[in-house]
Structure formats: C-alpha cells, structure tokens
Design an enzyme around this catalytic site. Structure first.
Site, PDB file in Angstrom:
ATOM      1  N   ASP A 101      11.068  -9.846   8.700  1.00 41.16           N
ATOM      2  CA  ASP A 101      11.396  -8.955   7.589  1.00 41.16           C
ATOM      3  C   ASP A 101      12.241  -7.785   8.086  1.00 41.16           C
ATOM      4  OD1 ASP A 101      11.403  -8.215   4.949  1.00 41.16           O
ATOM      5  OD2 ASP A 101       9.487  -7.170   5.004  1.00 41.16           O
TER       6      ASP A 101
ATOM      7  N   GLY B 154       0.804  -1.216   0.000  1.00 45.08           N
ATOM      8  CA  GLY B 154       0.000   0.000   0.000  1.00 45.08           C
ATOM      9  C   GLY B 154       0.834   1.260   0.000  1.00 45.08           C
TER      10      GLY B 154
END
Length: 1022
Positions: free
Chosen positions: A832, A705
C-alpha cells in the site's frame, strides 16, 4: 474470308470467351482472388482506418503493406495499425504467404491455431500484442519458420520443448512475457539458430543455462537478461563459434567466468564448421566475432579472465555489480575496438591497465567502487571520443593524466574519494563539453583559473582538498553552474559579487575555508539557490538582508564566523528547513518566526541575542530599559508569596481528588490494557496515552481508525497514536492489519521507516504508538491545497514543496522500500505504497508508514493472495489477473509516487477515465515533451534535467509487465545520482552521460500497449 476467319466464326461464343479468359495473364486472376481475400480480412478486423489503402479499385501488389512475388501475395506487414481483433483463418487462404508481421497492435486471445494452415509461412512476428495462454506444444507443425517473434505479450506457462524441432529457425524472440516454467534445453537442437532473445522473463523457474546451448554453432546473439538464471556459465559456451553478442545481465549467476570461455579449443569442431580450412591449423584460435559482453548485475566471483584481451572485435564489456576480485588484466588495454568498459561495484584491486584508450576509441570508462590503486591510465582520451571517466571510491593516487585536460569530448569526470594530488589539468576547467567535475575528498592543490572557464559546467564538486587562493570574479562565466561544492579547502579573500550572478545555482557550499571580509550586500541572480553554507570561515560585517529575499532557500548555515549586528528582519520571510547562525557576534532580537524549538540550536554562542518569547535558550527581549524595573522589590515579593500559597493549596486539593479518581479508574480500565514495548525506554505510560485520546488531539482519520497527537512526559515532545476502531468485537480484517503492523514494525529498524514505539491492546481495542512526524504525510503537501480549493475552503500559508525537497523525499522513501525488499530476510512487501503513507519529519525526511497490508514473502519470492488490497491509482495491473505477487507491485506504486512528485497530479486524476500512470504514458506516447508534463509550480530551468529523469523513471516503474520494472535497488541508485544521500553528499554514477547499464533496453517500455511512439530515447535518457 480466310480459312482462319471461317474457323473462328464457327466456334461458339461461350467457348471463345473461355479461350480468351484462359489466355489472360494468370497474375491478374490471382491478384483479383487475393484482393477479395484481403478485403475480407480487412472487414473481419473491423476496417481499421490505418489500412485505408486496401480497396477494390487497386490490386494488392500496389498496396504499401503487401509484398508480392511473381504477382502472388507473399508478405503482409501491418505493424502498428491499431488492430484489435483476433487473427481470422482467412489470412491463410493466401496460398503463397511467407511473411506475416502484425507487431505492435492490440490483438487478443491465445496463439492462433489457424496459422498452421499457412503452409509456406517463414516469417511470423506477433510481438507487442495481448496474446495470453501457452505457446502450443505442436508449434513444430510450422516447420518452415525461419523467424519467430512472440515477444512483449502475456504468454505464460512453459516454453514448449517442441520449439527445438523447427529445423529452419534462424531467429527466436520470446522476450518480456509471463513464462513461469524453464528454458528447454531442446533449443540447443536448432542448428540454424542465429538470434535467441528472451530477456525480461523474471518469472521463470530458477535454472541453470542449458549446456546444450553450446551446440548452437551459428548463434550470433544470446540475450537472456533477467531470466532467473542461476549456477555457473557452462564451459560448453566455448562451442559458440559465431557468437557476437552475449548478454546474461541481471541474473543470479555465480562462480568464475570460465578462462577459456571465448577461445576455440576443439579444432575438430572448427574444421567441421568451416569445411574450408587449409594449411596449418594454429594451436589456439581466437574467437574474433564477439562484439558485446554483458555479465553485469550477477554474483560472479573470481578473476577477470586474461583471454578477454584476445577478443579483437569487442566494443562493450560490462562486468559491473558482481563480486569479482583480483586485478584488471593488462591485455584489456590492447583491445582495438573497445568503446565501453564498465567494471564498477566489484572488489577489484591492483592497478589499471596503462594502455587503456591508447589502441581504441574509448567512450565510457567506469571503474568506481572498487579497491584499485595506482594512477589513472594516461591515454584514456587518446582517441578524443571519451565522454565519461568515472573512478570514484577507490585508492587511486598520483596526478590526473594531462590528456584529460585536452579531452574536448569529456562530459563528466568523477574521481572523488581517492588519494589524487597535484594540480588539476588546466583544460578540465575550460572544457567546452564538460558538465560535471567531481574531485572531492582528494589531495588536489592549486587555484581556480582566472579566465576561460568551462561554459557548460553544471556541477563542480571540489570539497575537502587543498585548493587555495581567491575565488576569481571570472566565475560569472559559469552560467550553467547548478552545484558548487568547495567545502574544506584553503580558499581566502572575499566572496566576489560575481558569484551571486549565477542564476542557475542551486547549491553553494564554501564552508571550512579561510574566506574573509563582508558578504556582497547585493545579490544579483540567486533566485534558484536552496542551499547556502558559508560556515567556519572568517567572514565579518552585517548579514546582508538580501539573503532573506531568496525565494527557494531551505538550508542556511553562516555559523562559525564574525558576523555582527542584527539578524535581518527579512529572514522572517524564509521557510527554512535548517538554519545555523551560531558562534557569531550577532545582537538584537531574533525574528519571531524562529522562536520555536525547531531552531533551538540555531543561535548558540551569540551573547547579545534575545528572543521575544522564553521558548528558546535565549534571554528575554524588553522593549525599553524600564520594563524590567516597573515594580518595586517589596511588591514583587508579596505577589510571589501569595501566588505560592494559592498554588500550593490548589495543587494539594487537586492531587487528592485526582488520586482518588485515578485509583478507581485504573482499577477498572488499566487492568484490561496491555503495553508491549519495542524500545528500551519510553517517556510515557499507557495512562498518559489513554487520557489524551480526545477530539482536541485528533490529527487524522482513516479506514481502520483515528490518529491522535499525544504529549509525552518530555515537554514539547509528542507521539502519534493510531487507534483501531473500538467496537464490541474487533473486525477480523482490522485484527489482521494490527497483527501485521506489530509483527513487521516491531522487528525492523531503519531511518526511513516509521518507528513503532509500542502497542497497547485490550479485548476490544488496539493502539499503536509511533514516533510523531511533525510535517504529517506527503499527499497533504502535494495535494492538500488543491483539495481545499476544490471544496471552496480558503488556503492559508500553503507552502509548495520545491524540487530539491521532493527529490530528498523520493530518495528517503526509496531507501526504506529498498531496505524492505533487499535487506530484510525474508523480504517484505508493503502492498500500500502511496503518498499518504509517506510521512515527513521536521526536516522533511521521509518515513514509510502504515504496514497494515504488508506481507512477508515466501521462500520462492512470490506471495499468494486470496484478495486484492491496496489503493486506487497505485495498484499494479497484475493484481487483477494473478494471485501471485512480488516486490514489483511496490515498485509500481512507488512509480506513481514519482509521477505525483514530478507532475503535481493526484494518483487518480489522470483525466476523466484514467489513472495518473495511464495519463502519463498516453501523454508521452503522443509525442509531447516531458516539460509539458512537469508541475508548473516548481519547474525551473536548473531542475529540468533532474525532474525529467525522475518522471521517466516513474514511467518505467509503472510498466505493465512486472518483469520489466527495475528493482528498488536500481531505482534508488538512479535517484541518488541526482540528489543528496547520507551526509548530504551526492553519489553519482554516470548519470551525466549514460545510465544505460541499469536500464539498458528499450523493451522496458514495450509492454505498454497504448504507447505507439515510445522508443529508446526514454530509457537511454534516464
């Protein structure tokens, strides 16, 4: 012709030839046959150039890699020969082969069953290769083995109990594999076993130490560091009569250390073992063989046994990072061979043994972070070999031993956070080898010496004591000084200009003293200074313009003095993270670069200062006196009335138009949105957020996004809004990421983890609202310039992060990950970790962000994954071949971030075909210096040691085997030893001379098979 000749002439020629052949030495025939076997073996291995000496023109016994006995090949030694193929069965055609060494190669496949045909094999070394699978259950068929080394491979599954059926086995090494079963108790049946090494097997099932190990009467070394051991140390260990080294560090052992653990109480066992005892048997026999004991980093509790003092050959005693209580037995001071004594990070109390160091050649003494009282032992350096005395954060008192002042070998003395008093022994100021002297937060008094200062001193911390007098001009001889912290003392007089000649100086803190007079107007060599704090003194005069020319200055505090005059215009060239000039007598206009809210409190209590803009709480500056009186009062009043009238009409019309629109809009839109707050007070509504999701406010975009900067109801304050892609039906993967982020960030609180303020959701769209990080992400600071240059774009005002800032960022990020791994229950894996997910606030403090891939660990400490997720260049190698992962994947990724910070390279730009981690390992293995790998933009002599250490730490974190990587708690501990933690105070634990208690084995590095030159120096230098 004689009868003899007649008889020979009558023999057929073929028979004669046969007789001649039979009469030839048997060895020549044997070597010729074995030569053919070995040349065939070489061919099956692809003729590696490393064994070029194997050729048909010479015999095997002349080859350097071959041993022979009576003309027959009995040993092959091919360690580090770049062999990449499997072991062919040809090798066992050598009927006399007894020793086979193939260590440190690239041999793949499972354990070679063909070796069972080597019937006389006694020594087998397959360590540091690529073997996979299980060790076969019929390993006991190799019944002649005396030495078996399978360490540094990828073996998995159970360790077969059949190993306990190798009656001749003397050495068994299984370190650093992927075993996920348990340690078989049958190993206790190996009556001839002397060496048992299996450290760094953290995937083993949690299990107690088998009590049967107490039957290993000949065992000399037991090395089981980080093998997931639980429970107590067995009492049966008192039967280990020959034990010299015991290393059970980094496990989860608990309970007390058995008081009689190392004393032989069973005299019948002693008699059976020696069979030669005569005369009177004493009632208690001391076990004199033990040389090294390492029980550190466990959960052991209770007292340190008095019996340790009876181990007369003991050289190393490591009991640090446990829960031990009570006093330190005085008997430990009587051990004649003791060199390293480390008991820091426990709950010990009482006084220290007064004779420590008197009877032995003590080198390392570490008792920090306990509750010890009394004084330091007088004789710590009686042998003249002591390198480090580390006793900070205790309740110690009295004066420092005078013997420390005469200790020429001493490299570091760290006794801060105690109650020491009196004067510092003169020799500590002048020690030739002393590199760090850390005495802060005590009651020391006296003055700095005026001559013969220590030439190699790099860190001097004496804050919050009672030192007085002037700072002598002889400080110029401290040419190696990097850190000088002397806050909160009674120093007086002027600051000598000689202090500005220290070219290596990075940090200078002299705040809270009685210094007076003007600052030196000329600064000689402060090119490396990044922190200068002279606040709360009696300094006067003008602020020297030369301070504005310091290229690396980040933190400047001159508050609470009597400075007058204008702020030098040269200050506009500085790129400060923190500035404080408050409570002085400054006048004039502040430099325009400081006219923003980041410096709002920097100029308080300076009544004659003004600003060119009305942003700060300062009066407006005017260019001349008439500027403020150009218009008459009547004209100004008329303009004011007209302006108010026009504004009122405009506001009323706008209000009614907007109100009607908003009513219709809210009725349609807001009913579909739900706001869930994770904090008690929010300075915005969902309407404000939704109204500001425009392209003008867009600050970032990613795979899930866009990110917007949204202004709140408070002027000048912003939030960051992450909008998950708005589609007709929200993607299932994005939905999971949204849920993960909300579940994790909505519940955890930490200063180094980005704060999730609320989430706003509708059926087809999701919004996550975070605190706003003004300096965005780390990767933009590290790599943004290079990317813009590569794309042909110009670079404007790009600021390179200096090393202290990078180190501060590394520490902050490590603190966040450490909290997730060790303080959250159950632990959280980020999955991550990368530089783009490390955000920076206005002071460049780090926040871990983007928890869309984060997972909460299961109770067994492992996480089963159905798919690989992460970012290229940061992903740990085990992701490719296992579905179970743990915190070590975050450690690997953080190691890559450390390599980015130190080398300046991007994670996927090692070279054409390798990642940054692979490139760094390869360059190091080629023997190049660490300096060659460091980022040239920031490398300076004063930072070389710290940068090299952090780079090496990055290498260790990116080790191929997860079990060999340190935990985030250990990583943070090392980083804090080189940089500021909370309160900008350095906490250092032995890093000036030895941090091996945390990373004490070169096998941390042995898993990286591409590296053939890696040795102990990498680990021990960290």
């Amino acid at each position: 012709m004689s009868k003899t000749h007649q008889s020979l002439s009558s023999i057929p020629s073929s028979l004669l030839l046969l007789c001649i052949l039979i009469s030839l030495p048997f060895q020549v025939i044997s070597q010729s046959t074995e030569q053919s076997i070995l040349l065939k073996l070489k061919d099956q291995w692809g003729n590696p150039p490393s064994i070029h000496s194997w050729n048909s023109s010479s015999l095997p016994c002349d080859w350097p890699e071959v041993n022979c006995t009576n003309g027959a090949v009995t040993g092959i030694f091919l360690s580090q020969k770049n062999i990449t193929e499997k072991i062919p069965e040809t090798v066992c055609y050598l009927s006399s082969l007894a020793e086979l060494d193939l260590a440190w190669n690239f041999i793949p496949g499972e354990f070679p069953d063909s070796l069972y045909n080597c019937s006389k094999l006694q020594v087998l070394d397959l360590s540091q290769n690529y073997f996979v699978g299980r060790i076969p259950n019929d390993i006991d068929r190799m019944s002649s083995l005396r030495y078996l080394d399978l360490g540094g491979n990828n073996f998995s599954g159970d360790i077969p109990a059949e190993i306990g059926r190798l009656p001749e086995l003397q050495t068994l090494r299984l370190y650093q594999n992927f075993f996920n079963g348990s340690v078989p108790s049958e190993i206790g049946n190996l009556s001839n076993l002397e060496i048992f090494d299996m450290p760094f097997n953290g995937n083993l099932v949690p299990a107690q130490i088998p009590a049967d190990f107490g039957k290993l009467k000949k065992l000399k070394r037991l090395w089981m560091k980080q093998t997931n051991l639980i429970g107590q140390i067995p009492e049966s260990f008192s039967g280990l009569l020959s034990l010299e080294t015991l290393d059970l560090a980094r496990n989860n052992l608990e309970g007390k250390i058995p008081g009689g653990l190392f004393l032989l109480k069973n005299l019948s066992e002693l008699f059976l073992f020696h069979n030669k005892l005569s005369g009177e048997i004493p009632s208690t026999v001391e076990a004199l063989n033990l040389v090294q004991i390492d029980l550190s980093m466990n959960n052991l509790s209770g007292l340190i046994p008095q019996d340790f003092g009876k181990l007369k050959n003991l050289t190393i005693l490591n009991l640090f990072s446990n829960q031990l209580t009570g006093g330190i037995p005085e008997s430990l001071g009587l051990i004649p061979e003791l060199k390293n004594f480390r008991v820091f990070m426990n709950q010990l109390n009482g006084t220290l043994p007064p004779e420590l160091g008197l009877h032995s050649e003590l080198e390392a003494f570490e008792v920090s972070e306990n509750q010890l009282s009394g004084s330091l032992p007088e004789h710590l350096c009686s042998s003249g070999l002591l390198q480090g005395a580390i006793a900070f954060s205790n309740n110690l008192s009295g004066e420092l031993p005078k013997g420390l002042g005469n200790c020429g070998s001493l490299r570091t003395l760290q006794v801060y956070n105690n109650h020491f008093s009196g004067e510092v022994p003169q020799g500590l100021w002048t020690g030739l080898n002393l590199s760090s002297l850390m005495l802060s937060n005590n009651l020391f008094s006296g003055q700095l010496p005026s001559s013969n200062l220590a030439l190699n001193l790099s860190r001097l911390e004496i804050s919050n004591n009672r030192f007085s007098g002037e700072i002598p001009f002889q400080v110029s001889s401290w040419e190696s000084l990097v850190v000088f912290k002397a806050s909160g003392n009674l120093f007086s007089g002027k600051i000598p200009i000689e202090l500005t000649s220290l070219s290596q100086l990075n940090t200078l803190l002299l705040d809270g003293n009685r210094l007076s007079g003007e600052l030196p107007s000329r600064i000689i060599s402060w090119g490396s200074l990044d922190t200068l704090n002279l606040s709360r003194n009696e300094l006067s005069g003008h602020i020297p313009a030369a301070i504005g020319s310091l290229p690396d200055l980040l933190y400047l505090d001159l508050s609470g003095n009597q400075f007058s005059g204008e702020i030098p215009a040269e200050f506009g060239h500085l790129r400060l993270n923190s500035l404080n000039l408050s409570s002085n007598k400054l006048s004039g206009k502040i430099p325009d670069v400081f006219a923003n809210r980041a410096y709002e409190d920097s100029f308080l209590n300076n009544s004659n200062l003004c600003a060119g803009t009305p942003i700060l709480n300062l009066p407006r500056c005017y260019t001349n006196i008439s500027d403020s009186h150009k218009l008459s009062s009547e004209v100004l009043a008329m303009i004011l009335v007209l302006s108010i009238a026009v504004s009122l009409v405009t506001v009323l019309l706008t209000f009614f138009i907007v109100r009607d629109y908003q009513r219709r809009k809210r009725g349609q839109d807001l009913a579909t949105w739900k706001l869930t707050s994770f904090h008690h007070r929010l300075d915005f509504t969902e309407f404000i957020v939704l109204a500001n999701l425009t392209d003008n406010n867009l600050i970032g975009s990613g795979g899930s996004g866009k990110v917007y900067q949204v202004s709140t109801n408070c002027p000048g304050e912003f939030v960051a809004v992450k909008r998950i892609w708005n589609t007709s039906k929200l993607d299932e993967r994005l939905e999971k990421e949204f849920i993960a982020e909300v579940e994790i960030l909505g519940t955890i609180r930490h200063s180094n983890i980005v704060k999730l303020l609320c989430c706003i959701s509708s059926e087809n769209s999701k919004l996550l609202v975070y605190e706003y990080m003004v300096n965005q992400s780390l990767d933009k600071w590290l790599h943004g310039k290079k990317r813009r240059l590569a794309s042909g774009m110009g670079v404007v005002h790009h600021v390179v992060l200096d090393w202290p800032t990078r180190l501060q960022i590394a520490i902050g990020a490590a603190q966040g990950l450490c909290y997730m791994h060790h303080d959250c229950s159950p632990p959280i894996i980020h999955r991550d970790v990368k530089s783009s997910n490390i955000l920076l606030d206005s002071e460049f403090k780090a926040r871990i962000a983007d928890f869309g891939l984060a997972k909460i660990l299961a109770k067994d400490g492992d996480l089963t994954m159905s798919a690989i997720a992460g970012s290229f260049g940061y992903m740990a190698p085990e992701y490719a071949y296992t579905t179970k992962i743990n915190e070590k994947i975050d450690v690997y990724s953080f190691g890559v971030v450390l390599l980015e910070l130190t080398t300046g390279r991007e994670p996927n730009s090692g070279d054409e075909h390798t990642s940054l981690a692979e490139w760094a390992w390869r360059v190091y293995s080629e023997g190049k210096t660490i300096t060659d790998m460091l980022d040239e933009e920031i490398t300076k002599p004063c930072y070389l040691e710290e940068m090299a250490t952090v780079l090496k730490l990055g290498l260790i974190c990116t080790s191929t085997l997860p079990s060999t990587r340190p935990s985030m708690k250990e990583v943070l501990h090392i980083l804090r030893g080189y940089g500021p933690s909370e309160g900008f105070e350095v906490k250092k634990m032995g890093s000036d001379f030895d941090v091996s208690p945390l990373l004490s084995s070169a096998t941390y590095l042995s898993s990286y098979k591409r590296s053939k030159k890696v040795d102990d120096s990498l680990v021990y230098s960290v």
